[in-house]
Write a protein that holds these residues in place. Sequence first.
Motif, PDB file in Angstrom:
ATOM      1  N   HIS A  99      25.155  28.616  61.798  1.00 34.86           N
ATOM      2  CA  HIS A  99      24.222  28.005  60.768  1.00 34.86           C
ATOM      3  C   HIS A  99      24.875  27.002  59.926  1.00 34.86           C
ATOM      4  N   GLU A 158      43.643  33.719  60.827  1.00 34.63           N
ATOM      5  CA  GLU A 158      44.110  32.329  60.957  1.00 34.63           C
ATOM      6  C   GLU A 158      45.681  31.839  60.732  1.00 34.63           C
TER       7      GLU A 158
ATOM      8  N   PRO B  72      43.226  28.472  53.186  1.00 30.91           N
ATOM      9  CA  PRO B  72      42.661  29.050  54.519  1.00 30.91           C
ATOM     10  C   PRO B  72      41.299  27.766  54.732  1.00 30.91           C
ATOM     11  N   LEU B  73      40.499  28.203  56.013  1.00 25.38           N
ATOM     12  CA  LEU B  73      39.871  27.126  56.302  1.00 25.38           C
ATOM     13  C   LEU B  73      38.269  28.091  55.752  1.00 25.38           C
ATOM     14  N   LEU B  74      38.809  29.313  55.671  1.00 26.08           N
ATOM     15  CA  LEU B  74      36.911  29.912  55.379  1.00 26.08           C
ATOM     16  C   LEU B  74      37.732  30.929  53.698  1.00 26.08           C
ATOM     17  N   ILE B  75      36.009  29.981  52.909  1.00 29.23           N
ATOM     18  CA  ILE B  75      35.572  30.226  52.250  1.00 29.23           C
ATOM     19  C   ILE B  75      34.433  31.048  51.514  1.00 29.23           C
ATOM     20  N   VAL B  94      26.970  22.703  54.448  1.00 32.78           N
ATOM     21  CA  VAL B  94      28.086  23.828  54.814  1.00 32.78           C
ATOM     22  C   VAL B  94      28.040  23.748  56.271  1.00 32.78           C
ATOM     23  N   ALA B  95      28.697  24.385  56.710  1.00 30.09           N
ATOM     24  CA  ALA B  95      28.976  25.025  58.363  1.00 30.09           C
ATOM     25  C   ALA B  95      28.863  26.211  58.303  1.00 30.09           C
ATOM     26  N   ILE B 111      33.048  27.119  56.344  1.00 30.67           N
ATOM     27  CA  ILE B 111      34.149  26.499  56.693  1.00 30.67           C
ATOM     28  C   ILE B 111      34.615  25.454  55.913  1.00 30.67           C
ATOM     29  N   ARG B 112      35.865  25.083  54.724  1.00 26.32           N
ATOM     30  CA  ARG B 112      35.923  24.224  53.820  1.00 26.32           C
ATOM     31  C   ARG B 112      36.016  22.719  54.111  1.00 26.32           C
ATOM     32  N   ASN B 142      42.006  20.167  58.481  1.00 23.82           N
ATOM     33  CA  ASN B 142      40.967  19.762  58.696  1.00 23.82           C
ATOM     34  C   ASN B 142      39.247  20.627  58.141  1.00 23.82           C
ATOM     35  N   MET B 144      34.628  20.111  57.039  1.00 28.06           N
ATOM     36  CA  MET B 144      33.529  19.819  58.454  1.00 28.06           C
ATOM     37  C   MET B 144      32.238  19.859  56.815  1.00 28.06           C
TER      38      MET B 144
END
Lengths: 475, 475
Positions: A99, A158, B72-75, B94-95, B111-112, B142, B144
């Motif tokens: 999504h 990651e 980290p990229l993922l939150i 947000v993705a 993804i942040r 990076n 997003m």
Amino acid sequence: MAKENFVEQIADIEADFPRWYTDVVVKTGLVDYGPVKGTMVIRPYGYAIWENIQSQLDKRFKATGHRNAYFPLLIPMSFFTKEAEHVEGFAPEVAVVTHAGGEELAEPLAIRPTSETIFGSMYSKWIQSYRDLPVLINQWANVMRWEKTTRPFLRTSEFLWQEGHTAHSSEEEALDETMKMLGVYKEFAENCLAIPVICGRKTEKEKFAGAVATFGMEAMMKDGKSLQAGTTHYLGQNFAKAFDIKYLDKDGVQKYVYTSSWGVSTRLIGALIMAHGDSRGLVLPPVVAPVQVVIIPIAAKKGGVLEACADLKQKLESAGVRVTLDDGDNSPGWKFNEWEMKGVPLRIELGPRDIENGKAMIFRRDSLEKSEYALDGIADTVTNLLSAVQKDMLESARKRRDGRIVYADDLNGILQGVEGGNFVKAGWCGLRGCEDKIKTETAATARVFAEGETSCKCAVCGKKAEHTVIFARAY
Amino acid sequence: MAKENFVEQIADIEADFPRWYTDVVVKTGLVDYGPVKGTMVIRPYGYAIWENIQSQLDKRFKATGHRNAYFPLLIPMSFFTKEAEHVEGFAPEVAVVTHAGGEELAEPLAIRPTSETIFGSMYSKWIQSYRDLPVLINQWANVMRWEKTTRPFLRTSEFLWQEGHTAHSSEEEALDETMKMLGVYKEFAENCLAIPVICGRKTEKEKFAGAVATFGMEAMMKDGKSLQAGTTHYLGQNFAKAFDIKYLDKDGVQKYVYTSSWGVSTRLIGALIMAHGDSRGLVLPPVVAPVQVVIIPIAAKKGGVLEACADLKQKLESAGVRVTLDDGDNSPGWKFNEWEMKGVPLRIELGPRDIENGKAMIFRRDSLEKSEYALDGIADTVTNLLSAVQKDMLESARKRRDGRIVYADDLNGILQGVEGGNFVKAGWCGLRGCEDKIKTETAATARVFAEGETSCKCAVCGKKAEHTVIFARAY
């Protein structure tokens, strides 16, 4: 932070190596656990090591003709299915975006676990003629591989890495590139990380998913286990065919390119810790140490001490040394412990008597030796000592490792070898069954072929050996 | 690549500025479109600009006491809901990762789009005492943001940036940091990018979601539109309260910290292109140009020409100049066009007659002037010319911009001003209704408050003005 003796907070390296490792990485401020399971936060002290690794590698990549670029994080899932072995190897570990922008996506997107596919898709667009070759691109990026069991730096969902992706007009040139970059990694590991490595080809079982051949460099950790510190892959025309990367050759014929890829990651920080650390904590080689020298004032309140320390700091900075002056409130003993745990290569102690005598005490973290040196010409002294530490750390790691390489003729020999914390060289017939059996019976895996060595028989089946292989338990 | 005249491939900058932009970014090899809609591949020539931007900014961040780290990229999605305005601002873009490792995740992960929340969660763990403050961390990463309409560098779903996140014990100190970093950005934009910027506070409508106050720097592009080139945010205690970031103060009382955040991104490359480019293509300021000087041999096949060019290249490299020698097969005229399109600040032409006379022709990309210089002392000449180009580019951009700032008393004045490609200064009462009306009627938005200026009445409602605001159409 409470004024405790840090050293006592670290598990005994001899008694519990894994616990010692996690204590050290967290308590020296290298890393912390992120809120999502399996993720890490690389804290400033750890990231500074990575910055030094990056700058050393980056100049080597550029000197060998590579340029940096940045490719997208998200890869259409369909890309992975184009190379059969590749999808089999990576699909189970992929994190998937379904999504975005408040809507469900038409096609799910993978967060890159590695970027051969997306480089391939762009190379097929950019490469048209033999004049466009070779293409030599590297990228510094984050990648994601969903792992069940994780440990900071060694295996996290990651991590940060660099990945080189090159395209060539001939098999020979692509293979040359694969071997050249393995050589760059080895020289870097030895001269910057002070870690001796064994380089060689990997077995089919251990190779990269989608490669024709994978070459690895293996480093021995203090517990005798091996850590794969970097790999280079000769990909043949596998990705060229999957992504239709063709060029018009001089002879007017359309041909597929040959590609290579190669990478090292933040795993190298784990290698540094486990190759050099001791009961007091980290031991960092000067080339990548965030702080190369710490100055500790003795009897700091006495007139002139802090001024002399600041002056010394200034002198060392001018000589290009990364130096910190610890003028905090803690006792010298407490500071000694803290900076030893943090692995700073040299400690300079400077007190009123030293200043009077024109001398300073310098402590070497690697050898734990302490000697007196003249303040006159101290910058040269420190520079020379840092070079000596760097060199001696490599030699001592090499001696340690070389004393732990043994030979075995049979399965039991391999088992005893790896249980004793050794790398074991043994013959192997080349069959997957025998390789699997070694893993089942000894928990050791084939690390790399011992190049240039031959054994007469396979340690498992006793038939004629095709290769001499280095077996070890591995991270 | 076909031997065409590149220049003719670029749309006319006067007739179709947006088309000129996309032509330039693609045809100079800065960027390409990624396979996923809205993503970009930053190609080596574009990435080299980013590397120069990074190295210039990074040393300024470190000189002001900041250290780099990696988060980290993922939150976890739940983090966003902790700060009410923040979730409202970012959730729609947000993705979301819903599956990983072959399983559906218990909690979806974002993804942040920016990292205030994950920094906040770690800071609440790390900050315990007043001794732990301030915390001054930056990260290069990076991010997003899923966007409907995208354009390379200006607005893409993924982009590269740096984000500073700091925590302080007082409002004053956090505000000082917010303004200090705005100053760092301004000095960098002017001295490295040669782009004059106007800095100031943003309106409530335009501020960062979750901030108490946002400050921006606005740069005028060649079409008179504004590009927000960087922002700093004073976050007050909003994130401290949302993430429970508290410390024990000297007086024994638990208190919330005050935080700031600030960032610039690969958008700056878009700013460079549109602030300086002309009908021939890019015009790059020397400080961030990947290639500062290109040497073109004239009558290259004549004896001694290539040798003299190689010798010149060597001399310039020794002087620290980034130089390329184009000894390819194309004609000099073709090479002139190509390197002009790529925006290389200086071109040196060297042929048999020049060598005989001990001279070389040097062409300045910024002013299009060509003059003869002695080969004797050429490295100094080039270094001085590069400084002159850098300085003149800033001055000429400043003059251009200053001639395009107008005042308006009413809505019609604003409309005419922005339609004429100007920044328009006008009074504003402070009410959202009037701000919205300006946007609806003129397609201009409030960029920043014009600090130190006062207007008597609001251009919309005629009531007393609270601020003088710079209105512009913006990227």
